[in-house]
Design a protein around this motif. Sequence first.
Motif, PDB file in Angstrom:
ATOM      1  N   GLY A 145       0.810  -1.211   0.000  1.00 52.36           N
ATOM      2  CA  GLY A 145       0.000   0.000   0.000  1.00 52.36           C
ATOM      3  C   GLY A 145       0.844   1.261   0.000  1.00 52.36           C
ATOM      4  N   HIS A 146       1.906   1.288   0.824  1.00 48.95           N
ATOM      5  CA  HIS A 146       2.799   2.454   0.859  1.00 48.95           C
ATOM      6  C   HIS A 146       3.496   2.650  -0.483  1.00 48.95           C
ATOM      7  N   TRP A 147       3.972   1.590  -1.066  1.00 47.22           N
ATOM      8  CA  TRP A 147       4.673   1.705  -2.342  1.00 47.22           C
ATOM      9  C   TRP A 147       3.745   2.221  -3.430  1.00 47.22           C
ATOM     10  N   ARG A 148       2.556   1.664  -3.498  1.00 44.68           N
ATOM     11  CA  ARG A 148       1.627   2.088  -4.552  1.00 44.68           C
ATOM     12  C   ARG A 148       1.215   3.541  -4.376  1.00 44.68           C
ATOM     13  N   ALA A 149       1.018   3.964  -3.150  1.00 39.73           N
ATOM     14  CA  ALA A 149       0.683   5.368  -2.914  1.00 39.73           C
ATOM     15  C   ALA A 149       1.832   6.273  -3.337  1.00 39.73           C
ATOM     16  N   ALA A 150       3.059   5.850  -3.060  1.00 38.50           N
ATOM     17  CA  ALA A 150       4.227   6.681  -3.377  1.00 38.50           C
ATOM     18  C   ALA A 150       4.409   6.865  -4.878  1.00 38.50           C
ATOM     19  N   VAL A 151       4.223   5.801  -5.649  1.00 38.73           N
ATOM     20  CA  VAL A 151       4.449   5.926  -7.100  1.00 38.73           C
ATOM     21  C   VAL A 151       3.247   6.510  -7.822  1.00 38.73           C
ATOM     22  N   SER A 152       2.136   6.689  -7.111  1.00 36.65           N
ATOM     23  CA  SER A 152       0.950   7.268  -7.748  1.00 36.65           C
ATOM     24  C   SER A 152       1.012   8.787  -7.810  1.00 36.65           C
ATOM     25  N   ARG A 153       1.968   9.404  -7.118  1.00 30.96           N
ATOM     26  CA  ARG A 153       2.098  10.857  -7.125  1.00 30.96           C
ATOM     27  C   ARG A 153       2.749  11.336  -8.423  1.00 30.96           C
ATOM     28  N   PRO A 154       2.506  12.580  -8.810  1.00 28.17           N
ATOM     29  CA  PRO A 154       3.005  13.059 -10.110  1.00 28.17           C
ATOM     30  C   PRO A 154       4.514  13.262 -10.162  1.00 28.17           C
ATOM     31  N   ASP A 155       5.182  13.431  -9.028  1.00 33.37           N
ATOM     32  CA  ASP A 155       6.629  13.584  -9.018  1.00 33.37           C
ATOM     33  C   ASP A 155       7.160  13.055  -7.691  1.00 33.37           C
ATOM     34  N   GLY A 156       8.487  13.069  -7.537  1.00 32.61           N
ATOM     35  CA  GLY A 156       9.065  12.518  -6.314  1.00 32.61           C
ATOM     36  C   GLY A 156      10.557  12.723  -6.268  1.00 32.61           C
ATOM     37  N   PRO A 157      11.217  12.182  -5.248  1.00 31.38           N
ATOM     38  CA  PRO A 157      12.678  12.278  -5.158  1.00 31.38           C
ATOM     39  C   PRO A 157      13.326  11.533  -6.324  1.00 31.38           C
ATOM     40  N   SER A 158      14.519  11.921  -6.673  1.00 29.57           N
ATOM     41  CA  SER A 158      15.249  11.244  -7.744  1.00 29.57           C
ATOM     42  C   SER A 158      15.320   9.741  -7.472  1.00 29.57           C
ATOM     43  N   ALA A 159      15.166   8.946  -8.541  1.00 30.79           N
ATOM     44  CA  ALA A 159      15.150   7.483  -8.391  1.00 30.79           C
ATOM     45  C   ALA A 159      16.439   6.833  -8.856  1.00 30.79           C
ATOM     46  N   GLU A 160      17.383   7.617  -9.370  1.00 27.52           N
ATOM     47  CA  GLU A 160      18.601   7.036  -9.939  1.00 27.52           C
ATOM     48  C   GLU A 160      19.378   6.232  -8.904  1.00 27.52           C
ATOM     49  N   ALA A 161      19.563   6.799  -7.711  1.00 26.63           N
ATOM     50  CA  ALA A 161      20.313   6.095  -6.668  1.00 26.63           C
ATOM     51  C   ALA A 161      19.574   4.855  -6.199  1.00 26.63           C
ATOM     52  N   LEU A 162      18.241   4.932  -6.161  1.00 23.45           N
ATOM     53  CA  LEU A 162      17.455   3.780  -5.725  1.00 23.45           C
ATOM     54  C   LEU A 162      17.629   2.603  -6.678  1.00 23.45           C
ATOM     55  N   VAL A 163      17.549   2.851  -7.972  1.00 24.72           N
ATOM     56  CA  VAL A 163      17.729   1.765  -8.940  1.00 24.72           C
ATOM     57  C   VAL A 163      19.098   1.126  -8.755  1.00 24.72           C
ATOM     58  N   ASP A 164      20.102   1.950  -8.510  1.00 26.43           N
ATOM     59  CA  ASP A 164      21.450   1.441  -8.275  1.00 26.43           C
ATOM     60  C   ASP A 164      21.496   0.572  -7.017  1.00 26.43           C
ATOM     61  N   GLU A 165      20.811   0.996  -5.961  1.00 24.08           N
ATOM     62  CA  GLU A 165      20.778   0.217  -4.723  1.00 24.08           C
ATOM     63  C   GLU A 165      20.094  -1.133  -4.926  1.00 24.08           C
ATOM     64  N   ILE A 166      18.990  -1.141  -5.655  1.00 22.34           N
ATOM     65  CA  ILE A 166      18.289  -2.412  -5.904  1.00 22.34           C
ATOM     66  C   ILE A 166      19.191  -3.352  -6.681  1.00 22.34           C
ATOM     67  N   ARG A 167      19.837  -2.824  -7.716  1.00 17.59           N
ATOM     68  CA  ARG A 167      20.730  -3.656  -8.521  1.00 17.59           C
ATOM     69  C   ARG A 167      21.865  -4.233  -7.679  1.00 17.59           C
ATOM     70  N   GLU A 168      22.473  -3.411  -6.848  1.00 18.55           N
ATOM     71  CA  GLU A 168      23.593  -3.873  -6.038  1.00 18.55           C
ATOM     72  C   GLU A 168      23.138  -4.920  -5.026  1.00 18.55           C
ATOM     73  N   ALA A 169      21.964  -4.705  -4.422  1.00 14.52           N
ATOM     74  CA  ALA A 169      21.453  -5.667  -3.441  1.00 14.52           C
ATOM     75  C   ALA A 169      21.206  -7.017  -4.088  1.00 14.52           C
ATOM     76  N   LEU A 170      20.578  -7.044  -5.239  1.00 14.95           N
ATOM     77  CA  LEU A 170      20.268  -8.317  -5.887  1.00 14.95           C
ATOM     78  C   LEU A 170      21.522  -8.992  -6.418  1.00 14.95           C
ATOM     79  N   ALA A 171      22.480  -8.214  -6.888  1.00 13.57           N
ATOM     80  CA  ALA A 171      23.737  -8.812  -7.364  1.00 13.57           C
ATOM     81  C   ALA A 171      24.510  -9.442  -6.222  1.00 13.57           C
TER      82      ALA A 171
END
Length: 409
Positions: A338-364
């Motif tokens: 629920g929190h995630w869906r609410a967060a991505v439903s907004r028209p803008d937000g904090p930069s996501a570049e670092a987050l994508v990098d964190e997800i990639r590093e965690a899974l690797a």
Amino acid sequence: MHAWPASEVPALPGQGRDLRIHDTATGGSITLDPGPVARIYVCGITPYDATHIGHAATYNAFDLVQRVWLDTKRQVHYVQNVTDVDDPLLERAERDGVDWAALAEQETELFREDMTALRMLPPRQYIGAVEAIPGIVPLVERLRDLGAAYELEGDTYFSVEADPHFGQVSHLDAAAMRLLSAERGGDPDRPGKKNPLDPMLWSAAREGEPSWDGGSLGRGRPGWHIECVAIALDHLGMGFDVQGGGSDLVFPHHEMGASHAQVLTGEFPMAKAYVHAGMVALHGEKMSKSKGNLVFVSRLRRDGVDPAAIRLALLAHHYRADWEWTDQVLQDAVTRLGHWRAAVSRPDGPSAEALVDEIREALANDLDAPAALAAVDRWTVTQEQQGGTDAGAPGIVSRAVDALLGVAL
């Protein structure tokens, strides 16, 4: 046999990292470096009661492997079997007074539906043991001709002593192997075997059981381990990148399968990495069909649980960990979704570049899904408390969570 439809994997900017993963055979972490096409074989269900959360946790782990590889711009050749003839299936069919083949098809179809709902990427080949029999028989005959198999009262057994590398997957001593063999489908106490650990390759026809033409082996049906070997060698060849399954398959299934393949081909090893998912418990005991303490994905779905929440509940635990399913585990996943869906439903937000990098590093890093979830949680909290000005960020986060974690927001 057909698999299930594939969900689309969104394209992400940049490129993922090579996967570092725990290898059971070496006991340590290795960095996988597949060629342009990564090859993976994951052992499938015996379809007499599918799909419980333990199954889902295992297939979720290897779905993450695929997603990491796809993010490195590789293709993935994924093969999975269905053990659609085996003692547990026949016993369940007899108990319930139903046709064994109909039961297998019914439960396999339910498994497909569950995998589709959970957005598990399908295998390129989804092969039943029955349809693999024409390829299994010649392998058993070859093992016999090599002196690695012998007959006992019409049945054909593999001689584990024929493989100098036997034991190098599980690294168990003989006593532990014998105990697990008895618990997991073997017959170490059968008189006349050369070694108590020798597994069945071909079971001679028995009254009241299905059987097939085995050529010089006579009518019968295949053993468990040779089934997967035949399918893997046919579609992937030796030295494929990952052999996967639950930790209960380390011995005897993956140990025996490796020995079969290594004797057949004269090559070593069968797989570059042996990767195993932990067990899921319920009420303090491992979730298993024999104990009947199962939580079924299909039942959760019928009760109205969002499949994305089920997937988040699985991702909240490291794939190698043993953990327990509880109502709180599911509720936490529902809240997070629920929190995630609410967060991505907004028209803008904090930069996501670092987050994508964190997800990639965690899974690797050995598929550290809990760390990836924590990274998304942090972005979500920032979005909730501070917002942001990047109009593209919510979309990027939504695509990254879908592509890398298989969760549709």
